[in-house]
Design a protein around this motif. Structure first.
Motif, PDB file in Angstrom:
ATOM      1  N   GLY A  46     -28.154 -20.160  27.199  1.00 30.42           N
ATOM      2  CA  GLY A  46     -27.542 -20.559  28.470  1.00 30.42           C
ATOM      3  C   GLY A  46     -26.859 -21.903  28.427  1.00 30.42           C
ATOM      4  O   GLY A  46     -26.448 -22.429  29.462  1.00 30.42           O
ATOM      5  N   GLN A  47     -26.745 -22.507  27.245  1.00 29.28           N
ATOM      6  CA  GLN A  47     -26.050 -23.773  27.067  1.00 29.28           C
ATOM      7  C   GLN A  47     -25.133 -23.671  25.847  1.00 29.28           C
ATOM      8  O   GLN A  47     -25.394 -22.886  24.940  1.00 29.28           O
ATOM      9  CB  GLN A  47     -27.037 -24.936  26.842  1.00 29.28           C
ATOM     10  CG  GLN A  47     -27.959 -25.217  28.007  1.00 29.28           C
ATOM     11  CD  GLN A  47     -28.800 -26.466  27.766  1.00 29.28           C
ATOM     12  OE1 GLN A  47     -28.422 -27.359  27.011  1.00 29.28           O
ATOM     13  NE2 GLN A  47     -29.951 -26.539  28.425  1.00 29.28           N
ATOM     14  N   LYS A  48     -24.082 -24.458  25.848  1.00 28.85           N
ATOM     15  CA  LYS A  48     -23.188 -24.513  24.706  1.00 28.85           C
ATOM     16  C   LYS A  48     -23.914 -25.133  23.516  1.00 28.85           C
ATOM     17  O   LYS A  48     -24.473 -26.235  23.603  1.00 28.85           O
ATOM     18  CB  LYS A  48     -21.956 -25.347  25.052  1.00 28.85           C
ATOM     19  CG  LYS A  48     -21.079 -25.738  23.868  1.00 28.85           C
ATOM     20  CD  LYS A  48     -20.414 -24.558  23.214  1.00 28.85           C
ATOM     21  CE  LYS A  48     -19.465 -25.010  22.107  1.00 28.85           C
ATOM     22  NZ  LYS A  48     -18.887 -23.863  21.359  1.00 28.85           N
ATOM     23  N   VAL A  49     -23.928 -24.431  22.386  1.00 25.18           N
ATOM     24  CA  VAL A  49     -24.541 -24.951  21.163  1.00 25.18           C
ATOM     25  C   VAL A  49     -23.454 -25.644  20.350  1.00 25.18           C
ATOM     26  O   VAL A  49     -22.516 -25.010  19.878  1.00 25.18           O
ATOM     27  CB  VAL A  49     -25.202 -23.830  20.345  1.00 25.18           C
ATOM     28  CG1 VAL A  49     -25.730 -24.378  19.026  1.00 25.18           C
ATOM     29  CG2 VAL A  49     -26.339 -23.191  21.149  1.00 25.18           C
ATOM     30  N   GLU A  50     -23.596 -26.949  20.188  1.00 24.11           N
ATOM     31  CA  GLU A  50     -22.583 -27.750  19.499  1.00 24.11           C
ATOM     32  C   GLU A  50     -22.814 -27.822  17.997  1.00 24.11           C
ATOM     33  O   GLU A  50     -21.858 -27.937  17.222  1.00 24.11           O
ATOM     34  CB  GLU A  50     -22.577 -29.167  20.075  1.00 24.11           C
ATOM     35  CG  GLU A  50     -22.248 -29.222  21.568  1.00 24.11           C
ATOM     36  CD  GLU A  50     -22.463 -30.597  22.148  1.00 24.11           C
ATOM     37  OE1 GLU A  50     -23.023 -31.464  21.439  1.00 24.11           O
ATOM     38  OE2 GLU A  50     -22.077 -30.823  23.310  1.00 24.11           O
ATOM     39  N   GLU A  51     -24.072 -27.783  17.592  1.00 20.77           N
ATOM     40  CA  GLU A  51     -24.392 -27.965  16.173  1.00 20.77           C
ATOM     41  C   GLU A  51     -25.626 -27.159  15.813  1.00 20.77           C
ATOM     42  O   GLU A  51     -26.575 -27.067  16.598  1.00 20.77           O
ATOM     43  CB  GLU A  51     -24.641 -29.447  15.867  1.00 20.77           C
ATOM     44  CG  GLU A  51     -24.985 -29.735  14.410  1.00 20.77           C
ATOM     45  CD  GLU A  51     -25.292 -31.207  14.148  1.00 20.77           C
ATOM     46  OE1 GLU A  51     -25.524 -31.548  12.970  1.00 20.77           O
ATOM     47  OE2 GLU A  51     -25.308 -31.992  15.115  1.00 20.77           O
ATOM     48  N   ILE A  52     -25.608 -26.572  14.623  1.00 20.36           N
ATOM     49  CA  ILE A  52     -26.790 -25.930  14.048  1.00 20.36           C
ATOM     50  C   ILE A  52     -27.075 -26.620  12.723  1.00 20.36           C
ATOM     51  O   ILE A  52     -26.241 -26.596  11.806  1.00 20.36           O
ATOM     52  CB  ILE A  52     -26.592 -24.427  13.846  1.00 20.36           C
ATOM     53  CG1 ILE A  52     -26.212 -23.754  15.172  1.00 20.36           C
ATOM     54  CG2 ILE A  52     -27.865 -23.792  13.276  1.00 20.36           C
ATOM     55  CD1 ILE A  52     -25.872 -22.282  15.053  1.00 20.36           C
ATOM     56  N   ALA A  53     -28.233 -27.267  12.638  1.00 22.93           N
ATOM     57  CA  ALA A  53     -28.606 -28.029  11.441  1.00 22.93           C
ATOM     58  C   ALA A  53     -29.689 -27.269  10.682  1.00 22.93           C
ATOM     59  O   ALA A  53     -30.743 -26.947  11.238  1.00 22.93           O
ATOM     60  CB  ALA A  53     -29.105 -29.419  11.833  1.00 22.93           C
ATOM     61  N   PHE A  54     -29.434 -26.963   9.418  1.00 21.08           N
ATOM     62  CA  PHE A  54     -30.364 -26.217   8.574  1.00 21.08           C
ATOM     63  C   PHE A  54     -31.035 -27.189   7.602  1.00 21.08           C
ATOM     64  O   PHE A  54     -30.353 -27.951   6.911  1.00 21.08           O
ATOM     65  CB  PHE A  54     -29.622 -25.141   7.788  1.00 21.08           C
ATOM     66  CG  PHE A  54     -28.888 -24.142   8.643  1.00 21.08           C
ATOM     67  CD1 PHE A  54     -29.540 -23.024   9.148  1.00 21.08           C
ATOM     68  CD2 PHE A  54     -27.544 -24.318   8.944  1.00 21.08           C
ATOM     69  CE1 PHE A  54     -28.863 -22.104   9.934  1.00 21.08           C
ATOM     70  CE2 PHE A  54     -26.851 -23.400   9.723  1.00 21.08           C
ATOM     71  CZ  PHE A  54     -27.516 -22.288  10.222  1.00 21.08           C
ATOM     72  N   VAL A  55     -32.355 -27.150   7.545  1.00 19.57           N
ATOM     73  CA  VAL A  55     -33.117 -27.962   6.592  1.00 19.57           C
ATOM     74  C   VAL A  55     -33.586 -27.032   5.480  1.00 19.57           C
ATOM     75  O   VAL A  55     -34.421 -26.156   5.707  1.00 19.57           O
ATOM     76  CB  VAL A  55     -34.320 -28.641   7.269  1.00 19.57           C
ATOM     77  CG1 VAL A  55     -35.094 -29.471   6.250  1.00 19.57           C
ATOM     78  CG2 VAL A  55     -33.865 -29.503   8.441  1.00 19.57           C
ATOM     79  N   ILE A  56     -33.046 -27.227   4.288  1.00 19.56           N
ATOM     80  CA  ILE A  56     -33.280 -26.278   3.205  1.00 19.56           C
ATOM     81  C   ILE A  56     -33.827 -26.976   1.965  1.00 19.56           C
ATOM     82  O   ILE A  56     -33.838 -28.202   1.880  1.00 19.56           O
ATOM     83  CB  ILE A  56     -31.985 -25.519   2.847  1.00 19.56           C
ATOM     84  CG1 ILE A  56     -30.950 -26.467   2.225  1.00 19.56           C
ATOM     85  CG2 ILE A  56     -31.408 -24.831   4.076  1.00 19.56           C
ATOM     86  CD1 ILE A  56     -29.715 -25.761   1.703  1.00 19.56           C
ATOM     87  N   GLY A  57     -34.270 -26.171   0.997  1.00 19.58           N
ATOM     88  CA  GLY A  57     -34.619 -26.675  -0.324  1.00 19.58           C
ATOM     89  C   GLY A  57     -33.384 -26.622  -1.207  1.00 19.58           C
ATOM     90  O   GLY A  57     -32.249 -26.595  -0.736  1.00 19.58           O
ATOM     91  N   ASP A  58     -33.618 -26.565  -2.489  1.00 20.54           N
ATOM     92  CA  ASP A  58     -32.512 -26.497  -3.449  1.00 20.54           C
ATOM     93  C   ASP A  58     -32.084 -25.039  -3.586  1.00 20.54           C
ATOM     94  O   ASP A  58     -32.419 -24.350  -4.542  1.00 20.54           O
ATOM     95  CB  ASP A  58     -32.950 -27.066  -4.800  1.00 20.54           C
ATOM     96  CG  ASP A  58     -31.806 -27.073  -5.806  1.00 20.54           C
ATOM     97  OD1 ASP A  58     -30.638 -26.927  -5.387  1.00 20.54           O
ATOM     98  OD2 ASP A  58     -32.088 -27.220  -7.014  1.00 20.54           O
ATOM     99  N   PHE A  59     -31.299 -24.562  -2.621  1.00 21.03           N
ATOM    100  CA  PHE A  59     -30.914 -23.158  -2.568  1.00 21.03           C
ATOM    101  C   PHE A  59     -29.540 -22.900  -3.174  1.00 21.03           C
ATOM    102  O   PHE A  59     -29.126 -21.754  -3.298  1.00 21.03           O
ATOM    103  CB  PHE A  59     -30.923 -22.652  -1.122  1.00 21.03           C
ATOM    104  CG  PHE A  59     -32.285 -22.610  -0.485  1.00 21.03           C
ATOM    105  CD1 PHE A  59     -33.442 -22.707  -1.243  1.00 21.03           C
ATOM    106  CD2 PHE A  59     -32.413 -22.457   0.885  1.00 21.03           C
ATOM    107  CE1 PHE A  59     -34.691 -22.663  -0.652  1.00 21.03           C
ATOM    108  CE2 PHE A  59     -33.660 -22.406   1.483  1.00 21.03           C
ATOM    109  CZ  PHE A  59     -34.801 -22.516   0.722  1.00 21.03           C
ATOM    110  N   GLY A  60     -28.795 -23.974  -3.493  1.00 24.28           N
ATOM    111  CA  GLY A  60     -27.493 -23.787  -4.127  1.00 24.28           C
ATOM    112  C   GLY A  60     -26.345 -23.779  -3.134  1.00 24.28           C
ATOM    113  O   GLY A  60     -26.516 -23.538  -1.934  1.00 24.28           O
TER     114      GLY A  60
END
Length: 335
Positions: A46-60
């Motif tokens: 129900g709100q505008k999503v401005e950013e999606i931040a992914f926290v990952i390992g060494d996935f390439g």
């Protein structure tokens, strides 16, 4: 609004499928788990999503590029952060520190959900919970008579509550969360050797911030083969009236599809019955087989099988008298 998605774990319980691909990129009904997760949140937030931040390992780089494209397909900026060692939920979230500002949803990429996703901005946050039989493996909450959360406990050894935190949170002001997470790290406050978000939530509650529970209708795990296959079954059932799950170019030669199924592009079915509750990735060939309740990924060949409750990876070859198996990418199994 921003979405923070910690997903650095390798998913050892889902091996061999996570030997070559991180668990959140395992497909469910034709889409990676993490893609379905963020799409569902964007759809109901129900709100505008401005950013999606992914926290990952060494996935390439290939994985990073894929995640960026998922965010951009939803009209959001994609950001990549790295967690180099598993130090707990609080540490994982804080790895995305520059992005933890303003209204934000934190969603761990371990599960999929169907929920009442009302973002109640009259309170400081919403913590989605689900009643479980064995709460000892989860963070849990207690509430007062008005439905405000009064206690957060991480993996209780004695019964505290059976309302388990499912790993999805809304914070009206992410700056408060960021500061409390940093406080845990700076003061080396750990629980069972790890920095836990429940400690940060407890500190915020003690400072007068109010959190309400969110209602979860369906909470679907993807931790091992059996529960991942079950989650695929349930998602296919949910989507059968919402999405066209069978590609237009599927080749059917003396074969039948029993819905709900996801059948990808370029799939060939010969002398076979597929379904119900089967997902088949692009380019896979199935011949002389009966398949149900199974996930088969891309460019694989399955022959002469009566298969159920199974997971087959990419570019695998399977032929023979096997009933319920888990076969990884590039593997060959013939009898």
């Amino acid at each position: 609004m921003k979405i923070i998605v910690p997903m650095a774990g390798r998913g050892s319980r889902l091996r061999p499928h996570t030997l070559t691909v991180p668990k959140p990129l395992i497909p469910i009904a034709g889409k990676p788990i993490v893609q379905r997760l963020v799409e569902d949140i964007v759809k109901v937030a129900g709100q505008k999503v401005e950013e999606i931040a992914f926290v990952i390992g060494d996935f390439g780089k290939e994985t990073e590029d894929h995640l960026i494209s998922v965010a951009e397909s939803l009209g959001a900026k994609g950001s990549i952060y790295h967690q180099d060692e598993p130090l707990g939920t609080a540490h994982a979230i804080l790895c995305a520190k520059p992005s933890i500002t303003g209204p934000c949803v934190v969603a761990f990429a371990d599960t999929l959900f169907r929920a009442d996703f009302t973002l109640d901005t009259s309170n400081d946050g919403v913590i989605w919970v689900k009643r479980v039989e064995d709460p000892s493996a989860f963070g849990v909450v207690n509430m007062d008579d008005e439905g405000t959360i009064t206690e957060f406990v991480e993996k209780p050894t004695e019964f505290v509550s059976d309302l388990a935190i499912i790993g999805i949170y809304f914070f009206k002001d992410g700056d408060n969360l960021r500061d409390e997470l940093q406080y845990l790290i700076d003061n080396n406050i750990t629980d069972k050797g790890e920095y836990q978000i429940t400690d940060a939530l407890d500190n915020m509650k003690n400072k007068g911030l109010k959190f309400k529970p969110g209602k979860v209708d369906e909470w679907m795990d993807c931790g091992n083969k059996d529960v991942t296959v079950d989650t695929n079954n349930r998602i296919l059932t949910f989507l059968k009236d919402e999405e066209n799950l069978v590609s237009d170019d599927v080749v059917l030669e003396n074969s039948k599809i029993i819905e709900p199924c996801y059948i990808g592009k370029g799939v060939v079915l010969r002398n076979s019955t597929v379904g119900p509750h089967v997902s088949v990735g692009n380019g896979t060939v199935i011949e002389n087989s009966n398949i149900n309740t199974t996930i088969i990924q891309e460019d694989s060949v399955v022959s002469n099988m009566n298969l159920e409750n199974s997971m087959i990876g990419n570019k695998a070859v399977l032929d023979g008298n096997f009933k319920s198996i888990s076969l990884g990418d590039y593997c060959r199994l013939e009898s």
